[in-house]
Design an enzyme around this catalytic site. Structure first.
Site, short mmCIF file in Angstrom:
data_model
loop_
_atom_site.label_atom_id
_atom_site.label_comp_id
_atom_site.label_asym_id
_atom_site.label_seq_id
_atom_site.Cartn_x
_atom_site.Cartn_y
_atom_site.Cartn_z
CB SER A 1 -0.97 0.07 1.23
OG SER A 1 -0.33 -0.13 2.31
CG HIS B 1 -2.95 -0.70 -3.31
ND1 HIS B 1 -3.21 0.83 -2.94
CD2 HIS B 1 -3.26 -1.17 -1.84
CE1 HIS B 1 -3.69 1.00 -1.73
NE2 HIS B 1 -3.61 -0.29 -1.10
CD GLU C 1 -4.62 3.28 -5.70
OE1 GLU C 1 -4.73 4.59 -5.66
OE2 GLU C 1 -3.86 3.10 -4.65
CG ASN D 1 -3.73 4.64 0.73
OD1 ASN D 1 -4.98 4.79 1.08
ND2 ASN D 1 -2.79 3.70 0.72
P1 NAI Z 1 -0.81 -9.05 7.97
O1 NAI Z 1 0.45 -8.92 8.96
O2 NAI Z 1 -2.13 -9.07 8.42
O3 NAI Z 1 -0.45 -10.32 7.12
C1 NAI Z 1 0.92 -10.59 6.45
C2 NAI Z 1 1.14 -12.26 6.51
O4 NAI Z 1 2.21 -12.42 5.52
C3 NAI Z 1 1.31 -12.69 7.67
O5 NAI Z 1 0.38 -13.77 7.83
C4 NAI Z 1 2.85 -13.24 7.69
O6 NAI Z 1 3.13 -14.28 8.57
C5 NAI Z 1 2.90 -13.36 6.33
N1 NAI Z 1 4.36 -13.51 5.85
C6 NAI Z 1 5.41 -12.52 6.37
N2 NAI Z 1 6.46 -12.87 5.42
C7 NAI Z 1 5.97 -13.87 4.48
C8 NAI Z 1 6.74 -14.59 3.53
N3 NAI Z 1 8.14 -14.28 3.36
N4 NAI Z 1 6.25 -15.49 2.68
C9 NAI Z 1 4.71 -15.63 2.93
N5 NAI Z 1 4.20 -14.97 3.98
C10 NAI Z 1 4.73 -13.99 4.77
O7 NAI Z 1 -0.49 -7.78 6.82
P2 NAI Z 1 -1.78 -7.35 5.87
O8 NAI Z 1 -2.65 -6.24 6.23
O9 NAI Z 1 -2.42 -8.46 5.17
O10 NAI Z 1 -1.07 -6.61 4.60
C11 NAI Z 1 -0.46 -7.44 3.61
C12 NAI Z 1 0.10 -6.30 2.63
O11 NAI Z 1 -1.05 -5.73 2.06
C13 NAI Z 1 1.24 -5.25 3.02
O12 NAI Z 1 1.91 -5.12 1.91
C14 NAI Z 1 0.04 -4.02 3.15
O13 NAI Z 1 0.62 -3.04 2.95
C15 NAI Z 1 -0.91 -4.31 2.29
N6 NAI Z 1 -2.17 -3.67 2.28
C16 NAI Z 1 -3.05 -3.83 3.47
C17 NAI Z 1 -4.01 -3.17 3.93
C18 NAI Z 1 -4.77 -3.33 4.99
O14 NAI Z 1 -5.78 -2.82 5.10
N7 NAI Z 1 -4.33 -4.18 5.88
C19 NAI Z 1 -4.94 -2.78 2.61
C20 NAI Z 1 -3.85 -2.73 1.35
C21 NAI Z 1 -2.67 -3.13 1.31
#
Ligand code: NAI
Length: 738
Positions: free
Chosen positions: A459, A480, A492, A530
């Site tokens: 993001s 995104h 996006e 954003n």
């Molecule tokens: P989160 O922390 O809930 O989940 C991340 C997951 O990735 C965890 O389950 C972790 O164990 C796993 N992980 C870490 N390293 C890994 C690897 N090497 N291989 C496979 N899995 C791995 O994070 P979230 O909120 O789901 O965000 C994920 C991405 O999405 C980020 O880049 C964030 O910026 C983006 N994003 C998040 C939004 C939100 O509202 N939470 C909205 C839009 C984008």
């Protein structure tokens, strides 16, 4: 009345006007049985639209038919296999400038359809494919309707979505046919139903089973021959009466009717929050049409349509419609030479908040999903997140349990890269950390096919940086999604320095395959949405610093039409996330004012927002309430100025406008329409305002400059009108239509 086409098609149409003259839209074929087929097939168009030209031709055809002695029954059907009639011409609706002109247009349509109704033999509409707006109104003017079960058969009156009401008799004929309650279900929401549901509702007299071999002429002729026999005709008519009887008890007395209308009015006000006049006028048309002649009812309908058609809300909604139509056809690059690659198997890295949601969406859309995490517990959580979304859809009867099970079976989990070599595209949704993402992309490259597209859901990080360690970085792209994935319509697509056209075209097509609206955005901090939301949320916090209350700030924006105000939005996004984004934007744009102290205070107090149970609001009870402790926390910064609702709205809207115009200056998007699309589909910016840039255009750019200068005097340089806005205002130009 209403519903299809766009500006591009309008140009095309004007070019084909001459060919339309030589190539008629209607053909008439008479069978030995005395049954005639009137086939509508507007040449050069994908769908049949009731433009003025087509309607003139139909009028002449009906005059002829009124004279024919050899026709015993008439079947109206389409020459296009997946479209009956998609409605009136949206371009013509857009061009209507006065209520009188609008009412006259409706009257012309009504008179034409009445001619169908007055034909001296049975007329049957044989529906396959979209039968919406004016298409359904035409079908309703026929004496019978049959419809084929078909993936494209969608029946309804979506006019309210364009800010108008069905003006070719829809508000009068539908309630008379199926009862008030059922008619309002369609008219007030614009909802479309399939052939089977239309049969259950009593809109169509006979539902034909699905047939993959083409048109329904034989069955339609059989139906026509049947209704030529009096007893068969009465049997169909009686069936309708039985269906109507179900609603008769409630609707036959004025007490029951009034109660129903009042409930419908309350519901319409609740969903539109008073911003959309069309459902209320449509309701009025139905209510006033009860117990009077059809002719009188039609007059009321035409007058009310006229009142709606010239309003700014109607024009804004039509502009939004055209914009989404344009985007539907957009490939994501100018003059695309590459074709999108086919995507069936998708790899997913990260089973977190986003990963779980993305897995559900992909599986729901029939794709095979290979979800990888580094931890079994995280993987299990990803599955349960996906399952929860499916389960909610089942609970709300939007999905069957069997479909949910099929969907869940399409997601497989893994802690390593097994089977990633079969994936056509991989979406990465792991922690938001550049080094980790770079390492993962490098690792991933060795596990997938040479052609696999590598998409990141980041993001805030730079796509070019994420892809910089990858050998074939032309296949790296930003994809995104917004949270919650199943509900937010925007994606996006971020183009990195090296991203190829083929990758962009595939990513855009893939987003559409998922039912999302994609916009292509330049790789720049905050991308589009954003970047605009950052200053907006910050301004919300600054208003609180200056002395406006949390309720005043959020209420002002809800009254403006946003789904929520900036402080509630920050709670939803997460104060930790908002804090991080604010600093990323601050680093990227060091000349801008620093983030509000309130953001720091809230963050340091350990408040996470909704996910942690408290932020500006307290969560946990049935309704969230403002946390009074926040005022204690911020009392040393809290000033005591008083603000009117207009003051609050001006600060929040114009700070967004400034950023949006800067995005245009920096060419963050390919087209100004993408700013409006991004804000409407990514933040819920009120559709009735047509988008932020269109809102500014409607206010007048001179006026915008004046307000911003005033705000700059009071609150500082951040409100100074940007260069492009000044230029456009000077030249009396607009921001959107360039
Ligand atoms: P989160 O922390 O809930 O989940 C991340 C997951 O990735 C965890 O389950 C972790 O164990 C796993 N992980 C870490 N390293 C890994 C690897 N090497 N291989 C496979 N899995 C791995 O994070 P979230 O909120 O789901 O965000 C994920 C991405 O999405 C980020 O880049 C964030 O910026 C983006 N994003 C998040 C939004 C939100 O509202 N939470 C909205 C839009 C984008």
């Amino acid at each position: 009345m209403a519903a299809t086409d766009n500006e591009e098609a309008a140009t095309k149409k004007s070019k084909t006007k001459t060919s339309e003259k030589t190539e008629p839209a209607f053909t008439l074929e008479l069978k030995a049985s005395g049954v005639a087929f009137l086939v509508i097939d507007v040449k050069g168009e994908k769908v049949n639209i009731l433009s003025s030209l087509v309607m003139q031709e139909l009028d002449a055809m009906l005059d002829q038919l009124h004279q024919r002695k050899d026709v015993k029954a008439l079947i109206i059907l389409s020459g296009k296999p997946d479209n009956f009639i998609a409605g009136a011409d949206v371009n013509e609706i857009r061009n209507v400038v006065s209520p009188t002109e609008g009412a006259e247009k409706a009257q012309l349509g009504q008179a034409l359809l009445q001619k169908i109704n007055e034909l001296p033999f049975p007329v049957i509409a044989a529906i396959q494919g979209a039968c919406v707006g004016g298409g359904l109104e035409l079908a309703l003017a026929c004496h019978f309707r049959i419809a084929r079960v078909h993936p494209k058969t969608r029946i309804g009156l979506p006019e309210v979505k364009l800010g108008i009401l069905p003006g070719f008799g829809g508000t009068q004929r539908l309630p008379r046919l199926v009862g008030i309650k059922r008619a309002l279900e369609l008219i007030l929401t614009g909802k479309l139903v399939d052939a089977e549901k239309a049969g259950q509702m009593g809109i169509v007299d006979k539902v034909l089973p699905i047939d993959h071999h083409g048109f329904m002429k034989a069955e339609a002729e059989e139906f026509a021959v049947a209704v030529l026999q009096k007893f068969k005709r009465h049997a169909y008519e009686n069936k309708r009466n039985v269906k109507r009887l179900q609603s008769f008890l409630l609707e036959s007395n004025s007490y029951g009717r009034n109660f129903m209308f009042e409930q419908a009015r309350k519901q319409a006000l609740k969903t539109t929050r008073g911003h959309y006049p069309a459902p209320l006028k449509a309701l009025e048309a139905v209510r006033r049409g009860i117990g009077i002649s059809l002719q009188k009812g039609l007059e009321i309908e035409a007058q009310l349509l006229g009142e709606l058609i010239a309003t700014e809300v109607c024009k804004n909604l039509i502009s939004l419609y055209s914009l989404t139509e344009e985007l539907r056809k957009d490939t994501g690059v100018e003059k695309a030479k590459s074709e999108p690659r086919e995507i069936k198997n998708v790899g997913l890295l990260g089973a977190g908040v986003m990963g779980g949601g993305i897995a559900q969406l992909l599986a729901f859309k029939g794709l095979n999903v290979r979800m990888k995490d580094i931890d079994q517990n995280a993987l299990d959580l990803g599955f349960s997140r996906a399952e929860q979304v499916f389960q909610k859809a089942v609970d709300r009867r939007k999905l069957t349990k069997a479909k949910m099970e099929r969907g869940m079976s399409q997601i497989t989990g893994t802690l390593d890269y097994r089977n990633f070599d079969n994936c056509h595209l991989v979406v990465e949704a792991i922690v938001e950390n550049l080094e980790v993402k770079q390492a993962v992309f490098q690792e991933l490259e060795d596990e997938v096919d040479d052609k696999t597209i590598l998409a990141s859901n980041t993001s805030s990080l730079s796509i070019s940086d994420i892809g910089s360690k990858v050998k074939k970085s032309e296949r790296v792209v930003g994809f995104h999604f917004f949270n919650p994935v199943h509900r937010m319509p925007l994606v996006e697509i971020i183009r990195g320095d090296k991203t190829s056209d083929e990758t962009v075209v595939t990513a855009v097509a893939f987003a559409k395959q998922l039912g999302k609206t994609p916009i292509v955005v330049k790789n720049s901090p905050g991308f589009l949405v954003n970047r605009i939301l950052g200053p907006y949320i910050n301004e919300g916090a600054l208003l609180l610093e200056d002395g406006a209350t949390i309720e005043e700030i959020d209420r002002a924006m809800v009254n403006f039409g946003m789904p929520m105000g900036p402080l509630q939005l920050l709670d939803e996004v997460g104060i930790d996330v908002g804090h991080k984004v604010a600093h990323i934007l601050q680093e990227a744009f060091p000349d801008r004012p620093a983030p509000s102290q309130i953001l720091e205070i809230m963050h340091h107090d350990g408040r996470l927002g909704k996910k942690g149970g408290k932020g500006f609001y307290l969560y946990g009870g049935k309704k969230s309430t403002v946390d009074p402790d926040v005022y204690q926390l911020i009392k040393h910064v809290n000033q005591s100025s008083k603000f009117s609702e207009q003051d609050v709205q001006n600060r929040l809207v114009f700070i967004m406008l400034k950023e949006a115009v800067l995005c245009l200056e920096e060419k963050i998007v390919r087209h100004p329409r993408d700013v409006d699309t991004g804000l409407i589909f990514g933040t819920g910016f009120p559709p009735f305002r047509g988008g932020l840039l269109r809102h500014a255009d409607n206010l007048g750019l001179d006026k915008c400059v004046e307000i911003m200068r005033e705000l700059a005097k009071l609150y500082g340089e951040r409100f100074e009108p940007p260069k492009l806005l000044l230029e456009r205002a000077e030249k009396k130009e607009t921001l959107r239509e360039m």
